[in-house]
Design a protein around this motif. Structure first.
Motif, PDB file in Angstrom:
ATOM      1  N   ASN A 160      68.678  32.043  63.293  1.00 20.28           N
ATOM      2  CA  ASN A 160      68.946  31.715  64.697  1.00 20.28           C
ATOM      3  C   ASN A 160      70.008  32.627  65.300  1.00 20.28           C
ATOM      4  OD1 ASN A 160      67.062  29.687  64.799  1.00 20.28           O
ATOM      5  ND2 ASN A 160      68.519  28.078  64.251  1.00 20.28           N
ATOM      6  N   SER A 161      71.032  32.956  64.516  1.00 16.93           N
ATOM      7  CA  SER A 161      72.097  33.827  65.029  1.00 16.93           C
ATOM      8  C   SER A 161      71.557  35.237  65.320  1.00 16.93           C
ATOM      9  CB  SER A 161      73.254  33.899  64.045  1.00 16.93           C
ATOM     10  OG  SER A 161      72.812  34.409  62.800  1.00 16.93           O
ATOM     11  N   THR A 162      70.640  35.709  64.500  1.00 22.74           N
ATOM     12  CA  THR A 162      70.044  37.029  64.723  1.00 22.74           C
ATOM     13  C   THR A 162      69.209  37.029  65.995  1.00 22.74           C
ATOM     14  OG1 THR A 162      69.961  37.385  62.344  1.00 22.74           O
ATOM     15  CG2 THR A 162      68.601  38.825  63.694  1.00 22.74           C
ATOM     16  N   ILE A 163      68.390  36.001  66.168  1.00 26.59           N
ATOM     17  CA  ILE A 163      67.576  35.889  67.389  1.00 26.59           C
ATOM     18  C   ILE A 163      68.478  35.814  68.612  1.00 26.59           C
ATOM     19  CG2 ILE A 163      66.040  34.330  68.666  1.00 26.59           C
ATOM     20  CD1 ILE A 163      64.503  35.848  66.652  1.00 26.59           C
ATOM     21  N   LYS A 164      69.532  35.046  68.517  1.00 23.62           N
ATOM     22  CA  LYS A 164      70.460  34.900  69.639  1.00 23.62           C
ATOM     23  C   LYS A 164      71.090  36.243  70.004  1.00 23.62           C
ATOM     24  CE  LYS A 164      74.384  32.120  71.113  1.00 23.62           C
ATOM     25  NZ  LYS A 164      75.355  31.079  70.725  1.00 23.62           N
ATOM     26  N   ASN A 165      71.510  37.024  68.994  1.00 26.40           N
ATOM     27  CA  ASN A 165      72.089  38.346  69.244  1.00 26.40           C
ATOM     28  C   ASN A 165      71.064  39.308  69.853  1.00 26.40           C
ATOM     29  OD1 ASN A 165      74.625  37.652  68.309  1.00 26.40           O
ATOM     30  ND2 ASN A 165      74.222  38.347  66.222  1.00 26.40           N
ATOM     31  N   HIS A 166      69.856  39.292  69.308  1.00 25.28           N
ATOM     32  CA  HIS A 166      68.807  40.167  69.845  1.00 25.28           C
ATOM     33  C   HIS A 166      68.490  39.836  71.299  1.00 25.28           C
ATOM     34  CE1 HIS A 166      66.931  41.514  65.740  1.00 25.28           C
ATOM     35  NE2 HIS A 166      68.215  41.799  65.849  1.00 25.28           N
ATOM     36  N   LYS A 167      68.384  38.543  71.610  1.00 31.24           N
ATOM     37  CA  LYS A 167      68.102  38.135  72.994  1.00 31.24           C
ATOM     38  C   LYS A 167      69.222  38.572  73.929  1.00 31.24           C
ATOM     39  CE  LYS A 167      65.017  34.233  72.301  1.00 31.24           C
ATOM     40  NZ  LYS A 167      64.785  32.798  72.485  1.00 31.24           N
ATOM     41  N   CYS A 168      70.449  38.421  73.479  1.00 29.64           N
ATOM     42  CA  CYS A 168      71.592  38.819  74.297  1.00 29.64           C
ATOM     43  C   CYS A 168      71.569  40.329  74.560  1.00 29.64           C
ATOM     44  CB  CYS A 168      72.887  38.409  73.610  1.00 29.64           C
ATOM     45  SG  CYS A 168      74.359  38.805  74.553  1.00 29.64           S
ATOM     46  N   LEU A 169      71.347  41.124  73.518  1.00 25.69           N
ATOM     47  CA  LEU A 169      71.270  42.582  73.685  1.00 25.69           C
ATOM     48  C   LEU A 169      70.126  42.978  74.604  1.00 25.69           C
ATOM     49  CD1 LEU A 169      71.960  43.705  70.019  1.00 25.69           C
ATOM     50  CD2 LEU A 169      73.420  44.101  71.999  1.00 25.69           C
ATOM     51  N   TYR A 170      68.972  42.343  74.423  1.00 27.96           N
ATOM     52  CA  TYR A 170      67.826  42.668  75.268  1.00 27.96           C
ATOM     53  C   TYR A 170      68.116  42.300  76.727  1.00 27.96           C
ATOM     54  CZ  TYR A 170      63.337  42.602  77.495  1.00 27.96           C
ATOM     55  OH  TYR A 170      62.320  42.821  78.382  1.00 27.96           O
ATOM     56  N   ARG A 171      68.587  41.093  76.955  1.00 31.57           N
ATOM     57  CA  ARG A 171      68.823  40.601  78.318  1.00 31.57           C
ATOM     58  C   ARG A 171      69.861  41.444  79.058  1.00 31.57           C
ATOM     59  NH1 ARG A 171      69.668  35.762  76.927  1.00 31.57           N
ATOM     60  NH2 ARG A 171      71.913  35.954  76.670  1.00 31.57           N
ATOM     61  N   ASN A 172      70.918  41.876  78.359  1.00 29.65           N
ATOM     62  CA  ASN A 172      72.017  42.587  79.015  1.00 29.65           C
ATOM     63  C   ASN A 172      71.822  44.100  79.107  1.00 29.65           C
ATOM     64  OD1 ASN A 172      73.417  40.199  79.422  1.00 29.65           O
ATOM     65  ND2 ASN A 172      74.445  40.346  77.443  1.00 29.65           N
ATOM     66  N   HIS A 173      71.098  44.690  78.175  1.00 34.49           N
ATOM     67  CA  HIS A 173      71.037  46.142  78.127  1.00 34.49           C
ATOM     68  C   HIS A 173      69.641  46.723  78.382  1.00 34.49           C
ATOM     69  CE1 HIS A 173      75.175  46.378  76.769  1.00 34.49           C
ATOM     70  NE2 HIS A 173      74.905  45.412  75.908  1.00 34.49           N
ATOM     71  N   LEU A 174      68.629  46.168  77.755  1.00 32.46           N
ATOM     72  CA  LEU A 174      67.297  46.762  77.851  1.00 32.46           C
ATOM     73  C   LEU A 174      66.486  46.278  79.049  1.00 32.46           C
ATOM     74  CD1 LEU A 174      66.290  46.731  74.090  1.00 32.46           C
ATOM     75  CD2 LEU A 174      67.017  48.670  75.465  1.00 32.46           C
ATOM     76  N   LYS A 175      66.469  44.983  79.256  1.00 32.75           N
ATOM     77  CA  LYS A 175      65.636  44.417  80.322  1.00 32.75           C
ATOM     78  C   LYS A 175      65.959  44.986  81.708  1.00 32.75           C
ATOM     79  CE  LYS A 175      64.031  40.121  82.356  1.00 32.75           C
ATOM     80  NZ  LYS A 175      64.122  38.658  82.329  1.00 32.75           N
ATOM     81  N   PRO A 176      67.229  45.114  82.092  1.00 27.07           N
ATOM     82  CA  PRO A 176      67.499  45.623  83.447  1.00 27.07           C
ATOM     83  C   PRO A 176      66.966  47.037  83.693  1.00 27.07           C
ATOM     84  CG  PRO A 176      69.482  44.645  82.511  1.00 27.07           C
ATOM     85  CD  PRO A 176      68.465  44.695  81.419  1.00 27.07           C
ATOM     86  N   LYS A 177      66.930  47.865  82.656  1.00 29.47           N
ATOM     87  CA  LYS A 177      66.522  49.250  82.866  1.00 29.47           C
ATOM     88  C   LYS A 177      65.097  49.546  82.413  1.00 29.47           C
ATOM     89  CE  LYS A 177      71.182  50.894  82.665  1.00 29.47           C
ATOM     90  NZ  LYS A 177      72.126  51.877  82.319  1.00 29.47           N
ATOM     91  N   LEU A 178      64.595  48.813  81.427  1.00 33.27           N
ATOM     92  CA  LEU A 178      63.291  49.131  80.847  1.00 33.27           C
ATOM     93  C   LEU A 178      62.264  48.011  80.938  1.00 33.27           C
ATOM     94  CD1 LEU A 178      64.560  50.837  77.572  1.00 33.27           C
ATOM     95  CD2 LEU A 178      63.879  51.952  79.699  1.00 33.27           C
ATOM     96  N   GLY A 179      62.646  46.812  81.307  1.00 33.35           N
ATOM     97  CA  GLY A 179      61.761  45.652  81.269  1.00 33.35           C
ATOM     98  C   GLY A 179      60.518  45.755  82.112  1.00 33.35           C
ATOM     99  N   HIS A 180      60.556  46.537  83.184  1.00 27.19           N
ATOM    100  CA  HIS A 180      59.414  46.613  84.097  1.00 27.19           C
ATOM    101  C   HIS A 180      58.396  47.679  83.698  1.00 27.19           C
ATOM    102  CE1 HIS A 180      62.241  49.666  85.473  1.00 27.19           C
ATOM    103  NE2 HIS A 180      61.212  50.291  85.983  1.00 27.19           N
ATOM    104  N   TYR A 181      58.722  48.537  82.733  1.00 20.93           N
ATOM    105  CA  TYR A 181      57.803  49.612  82.340  1.00 20.93           C
ATOM    106  C   TYR A 181      56.588  49.048  81.602  1.00 20.93           C
ATOM    107  CZ  TYR A 181      60.988  53.327  83.652  1.00 20.93           C
ATOM    108  OH  TYR A 181      61.800  54.176  84.371  1.00 20.93           O
ATOM    109  N   LYS A 182      55.426  49.639  81.843  1.00 23.78           N
ATOM    110  CA  LYS A 182      54.190  49.257  81.164  1.00 23.78           C
ATOM    111  C   LYS A 182      54.111  49.927  79.813  1.00 23.78           C
ATOM    112  CE  LYS A 182      52.283  47.137  84.768  1.00 23.78           C
ATOM    113  NZ  LYS A 182      52.039  45.738  84.798  1.00 23.78           N
ATOM    114  N   LEU A 183      53.559  49.213  78.851  1.00 22.86           N
ATOM    115  CA  LEU A 183      53.377  49.767  77.513  1.00 22.86           C
ATOM    116  C   LEU A 183      51.968  50.337  77.376  1.00 22.86           C
ATOM    117  CD1 LEU A 183      55.013  46.986  75.337  1.00 22.86           C
ATOM    118  CD2 LEU A 183      56.028  49.071  76.165  1.00 22.86           C
TER     119      LEU A 183
END
Length: 107
Positions: free
Chosen positions: A84-107
């Motif tokens: 659970n702690s790993t998932i929580k850390n990953h979600k925090c990193l994704y939400r704060n760093h990756l999603k704002p800049k990369l979340g809208h890009y198509k794969l």
């Protein structure tokens, strides 16, 4: 399943077209086209691979989804495999760093 190989007259490169089945909603046939082969032999090889995947039932048609949707599915899948702690850390990193800049890009 049938497929055909043709040569593009404008570019001089080969491509193949293969029927991948029927659309369940409309009943229309669906076709896959792959372009950019320099030789006919390369196109034949790629066509054989796709036909084999169709016959085995392992063919997955690519979908255009954005990174945010993919990561949400990934988190759901990984919840049982990671602490659970790993998932929580990953979600925090994704939400704060990756999603704002990369979340809208198509794969």
């Amino acid at each position: 399943m049938q497929g055909s190989i043709q040569k593009d007259k404008t570019t001089g490169k080969y491509y193949f077209i293969v029927d991948v089945g029927r659309d369940e909603l409309t009943g229309k046939r669906r076709r896959k086209k792959k372009r950019g082969f320099t030789t006919k032999k390369e196109a034949e090889k790629a066509l054989a691979i796709v036909l084999n995947e169709l016959n085995l039932g392992t063919f997955i048609e690519p979908q255009l989804i954005n990174l945010d949707s993919f990561i949400k599915e990934w988190f759901i899948e990984r919840q049982t495999q990671l602490a659970n702690s790993t998932i929580k850390n990953h979600k925090c990193l994704y939400r704060n760093h990756l999603k704002p800049k990369l979340g809208h890009y198509k794969l």
